[in-house]
Design an enzyme around this catalytic site. Structure first.
Site, mmCIF file in Angstrom:
data_model
loop_
_atom_site.group_PDB
_atom_site.id
_atom_site.type_symbol
_atom_site.label_atom_id
_atom_site.label_comp_id
_atom_site.label_asym_id
_atom_site.label_seq_id
_atom_site.Cartn_x
_atom_site.Cartn_y
_atom_site.Cartn_z
ATOM 1 N N THR A 114 0.803 -1.215 0.000
ATOM 2 C CA THR A 114 0.000 0.000 0.000
ATOM 3 C C THR A 114 0.843 1.274 0.000
ATOM 4 O O THR A 114 0.338 2.332 -0.345
ATOM 5 C CB THR A 114 -0.873 0.007 1.261
ATOM 6 O OG1 THR A 114 -0.031 -0.342 2.374
ATOM 7 C CG2 THR A 114 -1.963 -1.036 1.160
ATOM 8 N N ARG A 149 -7.727 13.121 3.434
ATOM 9 C CA ARG A 149 -6.481 13.668 2.894
ATOM 10 C C ARG A 149 -5.724 12.593 2.113
ATOM 11 O O ARG A 149 -5.694 11.428 2.510
ATOM 12 C CB ARG A 149 -5.634 14.132 4.074
ATOM 13 C CG ARG A 149 -4.324 14.770 3.735
ATOM 14 C CD ARG A 149 -3.758 15.320 5.039
ATOM 15 N NE ARG A 149 -2.384 15.723 4.949
ATOM 16 C CZ ARG A 149 -1.552 15.666 5.993
ATOM 17 N NH1 ARG A 149 -1.991 15.203 7.173
ATOM 18 N NH2 ARG A 149 -0.316 16.065 5.872
ATOM 19 N N ILE A 150 -5.111 13.008 1.012
ATOM 20 C CA ILE A 150 -4.289 12.097 0.222
ATOM 21 C C ILE A 150 -2.836 12.275 0.665
ATOM 22 O O ILE A 150 -2.283 13.368 0.594
ATOM 23 C CB ILE A 150 -4.438 12.415 -1.282
ATOM 24 C CG1 ILE A 150 -5.883 12.181 -1.737
ATOM 25 C CG2 ILE A 150 -3.459 11.582 -2.102
ATOM 26 C CD1 ILE A 150 -6.370 10.764 -1.597
ATOM 27 N N THR A 195 0.800 6.695 -4.776
ATOM 28 C CA THR A 195 0.367 5.436 -4.155
ATOM 29 C C THR A 195 -1.155 5.422 -4.009
ATOM 30 O O THR A 195 -1.776 4.363 -4.087
ATOM 31 C CB THR A 195 1.044 5.217 -2.790
ATOM 32 O OG1 THR A 195 0.819 6.341 -1.955
ATOM 33 C CG2 THR A 195 2.530 4.994 -2.946
ATOM 34 N N LYS A 231 -9.190 8.945 5.744
ATOM 35 C CA LYS A 231 -10.313 8.056 6.058
ATOM 36 C C LYS A 231 -10.085 6.635 5.543
ATOM 37 O O LYS A 231 -10.927 5.775 5.736
ATOM 38 C CB LYS A 231 -11.612 8.645 5.501
ATOM 39 C CG LYS A 231 -11.988 9.954 6.205
ATOM 40 C CD LYS A 231 -13.410 10.388 5.923
ATOM 41 C CE LYS A 231 -13.571 10.923 4.521
ATOM 42 N NZ LYS A 231 -14.922 11.478 4.288
ATOM 43 N N GLY A 282 -7.699 1.657 1.212
ATOM 44 C CA GLY A 282 -7.381 0.312 0.731
ATOM 45 C C GLY A 282 -8.578 -0.415 0.151
ATOM 46 O O GLY A 282 -8.450 -1.165 -0.814
ATOM 47 N N GLU A 283 -9.731 -0.235 0.743
ATOM 48 C CA GLU A 283 -10.885 -1.044 0.359
ATOM 49 C C GLU A 283 -11.879 -0.263 -0.501
ATOM 50 O O GLU A 283 -12.545 -0.832 -1.367
ATOM 51 C CB GLU A 283 -11.622 -1.568 1.605
ATOM 52 C CG GLU A 283 -10.741 -1.625 2.828
ATOM 53 C CD GLU A 283 -10.466 -2.990 3.436
ATOM 54 O OE1 GLU A 283 -11.113 -3.973 3.062
ATOM 55 O OE2 GLU A 283 -9.589 -3.051 4.307
#
Ligand code: MOS
Length: 739
Positions: A468, A628-629, A634, A701, A704-705
């Site tokens: 990740t 936030r990124i 990635t 927040k 991954g999913e």
């Protein structure tokens, strides 16, 4: 110092991975290594009547054969901690509850000798009646006992959904089904176990080194500090490396038995029996609505497949999305488990939301067709301004912006509503969309900051990088918090000796470990300031901690930065060759006041051959608002990966199980179909800038999913739009369009 958090910095482990220098669990070079091979049950339910080990024992180099007759007793593992609610088959008795259950372990001096001897183990069984199809065990369905780790009951209700159904002018009664799916990470599970008297070290492919450490300590009656788990790289997990599966403990058991380090690598076929899977679901939805598509009532009743309950419990929480996604006054959700003679299911990318959104977001599309409105307009008509289930405001929600940006980029306004109305030459064109959402999860975590004498900084936590980008984004966060250039900051993970961190599951690593990194930098800063102020030869005479700042490796006066002292200088004056501080961060009560979810919108175009009904996804646009990124590169990779995973779920993936013997019949990556590059079109990802100061100190927040959620429904909806054929059973293969 220009902040680096958010920038599209290359993966720090990228070079190691592409050059083959990243060392995965099976690749550690250990002296005197012996090899273990698993023997698996060939029946779905039974009692082992006996083993004939004569031929296997006669193979040169065989060191031990562990069976329920001679295996050491282990302590039951019922701690109730996430991923630990299991009483796995660990050779503790002679029953077998599924085909593929581990019933013996053969250890030899070479892998080939162990494999050969394992093939010579003869087992006789007294076979019992087994159920391997949901249809055969529906009468046994029972409510989960540990739903969401016991945090809530498996059923919920608000308002009067049945009365709403009775009164509604528009009613849809729909059943959706999803198959067993397996994770198929590139790296198979692997464990190397070494004992040094009563101290155990394992190199193991895992999404949770800390959880593995505690599970092994419990099983072997050790203190956690007697167990060390090492895992610097993970070649994909997607949930299947979130639990410490039986083979890990069996490897440790074998190593202790033979008094040598032992390595066990699951074969690709064993990756379909030994590490969980997304369970099959039957989801029954009843939608009651007004003629303009406003939801008046919603029922979502989930039947999810389970193993025999004696092994543990995993409940796919597919109905939760129906509680919170739309503003509907009358909602009922239930979850029931159907016990089968199958292995224990587990978390698989967006467990619950991925399967549940296929049902809900297909049903909303069916509602839109029934009321002759645009599917996006129906979603906006039912937009939840606050969480209707928890009755709380969202900490942030930019779903409207996701819909708008995704629709604009896709060109949704040009969609003609009638099924089959869009063509490109002969090809049938279908446009579909769906909503994505996933909860913000966060757990307590700690991190350590180490200042070294040469001015470099190392930050450590017992976390994982499951592909990740943890190595990269944690270094970015730490560099900004320290106000140092990122090339002087190293982030280390993958060793249970580092400060504890949670399982990398539930999209929680960035929020949990990132918050800990900030806390550790804070703790280090305070300790350094105190040391500097205690030094009466420092340039800070008469100053207080509040007057100082840390920047670029210097402690300096906030309003007079030329009065400064380098950290290495401070360490030298205190005769220290390094300096460290640990910080811990845990969630507070913010979830009592706010509902926290990521949101997104998926738009898909399919092209379908009018005669052969071959389905190709030709365009995808995903618009996401996950807070936030931390790293634009990635983050985009996560989004692309999730959408590709969703394309597989929609069109290809299905674990086939022989209905008579309960054996997986496609346990390989040739027959378990997954997307390849040629199946994947251009994927456009859009991130909605979101600043959420309520969720956690990092403002993320979780990503991954989220990007898999909604993809299967968007594709099903596009297939319907192209053909008029509604497929409610995944995967959508061409035979279902021909029928
Ligand atoms: Mo994720 S399925 O929680 O690894």
């Amino acid at each position: 110092m220009t902040p680096v958090t958010g920038l599209p910095i290359d993966r720090r482990d990228g070079r190691l991975k592409v050059t083959g220098h990243a060392r995965y669990a099976a690749e550690f070079d250990i002296d005197n290594l012996a090899h273990a091979v698993l023997v698996q049950s060939t029946v779905s339910r039974g009692t082992i009547a006996g083993f004939d080990l004569a031929a296997a024992k006669a193979v040169p180099g065989v060191l031990a054969i562990l069976t329920p007759d001679n295996a050491p007793h282990l302590a039951p593992n019922q701690s109730g901690a996430p991923g630990n609610v299991v009483a796995f088959p660990l050779l503790q008795d002679n029953t077998t509850d599924y085909n593929g259950q581990h019933i013996a372990v053969v250890v030899a001096d070479t892998l080939e000798r162990a494999q050969y001897a394992a093939a010579l183990v003869k087992v006789s069984y007294q076979e019992g009646e087994a159920a391997v199809r949901m249809a055969d065990a529906l009468a046994e369905a029972y409510p989960p006992k540990h739903f969401r780790n016991g945090s809530r009951p498996p059923d919920s209700r608000r308002g009067h959904p049945d009365a709403a159904w009775d009164a509604a002018p528009i009613r849809l009664d729909l059943t959706y089904t999803t198959p067993v799916e397996h994770h198929n990470p590139m790296e198979p599970h692997a464990t190397i176990a070494l004992w040094d008297s009563d101290r155990l070290t394992v190199y193991s492919a895992t999404q949770g080194i800390d959880a593995s450490q505690h599970t092994l300590a419990t099983l072997f009656g050790l203190k956690p500090e007697q167990v060390r788990v090492i895992c610097p790289f993970v070649g994909g997990g997607f949930g299947c490396k979130g639990v410490t599966w039986p083979h890990v403990a069996l490897t440790a058991m074998a190593a202790r038995q033979v008094g040598r380090p032992v390595k066990l690598v699951l074969t690709r076929a064993q990756m379909y029996t030994s590490n969980g899977y997304r369970p099959q679901t039957i989801q029954h939805l009843k939608i009651a609505a007004s003629p303009d598509g406003h939801l008046q009532g919603l029922r979502h009743d989930v039947l999810a497949q389970m193993s025999q309950p004696v092994i543990g419990e995993f409940a796919e929480p597919a109905g939760l999305i129906s509680e919170m996604l739309y503003a509907c006054p009358n909602v009922a959700v239930t979850h029931r488990l159907v016990p089968l003679n199958m292995p224990l299911p587990t978390f698989m990318r967006a467990p619950g939301e991925a399967s549940g959104s296929f049902a809900l977001e297909s049903a909303i599309d069916e509602l839109a067709a029934a009321v002759k409105r645009d599917p996006l307009a129906v979603r906006l008509a039912n937009y939840a301004e606050s969480d209707p289930h928890e009755d709380k405001p969202f900490s942030s929600k930019s779903l409207r912006q996701c819909y708008a940006a995704g629709a604009a980029a896709f060109g949704w306004a040009r969609r003609t509503p009638e099924p089959g109305s869009m063509r490109d030459g002969d090809a049938l064109i279908g446009w579909g969309m769906a909503t994505a959402t996933y909860p913000m999860n966060r757990s307590k975590a700690s991190a350590r900051v180490v200042f070294e004498a040469d001015g470099g900084v190392v930050v450590q936590a017992a976390t994982q990088d499951i592909g990740t980008g943890t190595y990269t984004v944690m270094a970015q966060l730490a560099a900004d918090a320290l106000r140092m250039p990122i090339h002087r900051v190293r982030f280390e993970l993958g060793d249970s000796r580092f400060p504890p961190a949670p399982v990398s599951g539930g999209s929680q690593t960035a929020a949990s470990v990132g918050s800990a990194v900030l806390a550790a930098v804070d703790a280090a800063r305070q300790k350094l300031f105190a040391m500097a102020l205690a030094d009466n030869r420092s340039p800070f005479a008469g100053a207080a901690g509040a007057d100082l700042a840390l920047a670029d490796g210097f402690i300096q006066m906030r309003d007079a930065p030329y009065r400064r002292l380098s950290v290495p200088g401070l360490l030298a004056r205190n005769k220290l060759d390094r300096f460290e501080a640990v910080g811990t961060a845990a969630p507070g009560d913010e979830k009592q006041h706010y509902s926290m979810h990521s949101f997104g919108a998926q738009f898909v175009e399919v092209r379908i051959d009018p005669d052969l009904r071959e389905i190709r996804v030709s365009r995808c646009v995903g618009a996401f608002a996950p807070g936030r990124i931390l790293n634009a590169k990635t983050a985009r990779s996560q989004a692309i990966g999730g959408i590709v995973f969703g394309i597989g779920m929609a069109l290809l993936e299905e674990t086939a199980i022989d209905p008579n013997v309960g054996r997986v019949t496609n346990p390989n990556v040739a027959e378990y179909l997954m997307p390849v590059n040629a199946d994947i079109p251009e994927i456009q990802t859009i991130f909605i800038a979101e600043e959420d100061r309520l969720v956690n100190p990092i403002g993320v927040k979780g990503l991954g999913e989220l990007p898999i959620v909604g993809v299967a429904a968007a594709i099903a909806n596009a297939v319907w739009h192209a053909t008029g054929k509604r497929v409610r059973d995944l995967p959508i293969r061409l035979d279902k369009l021909l029928a």
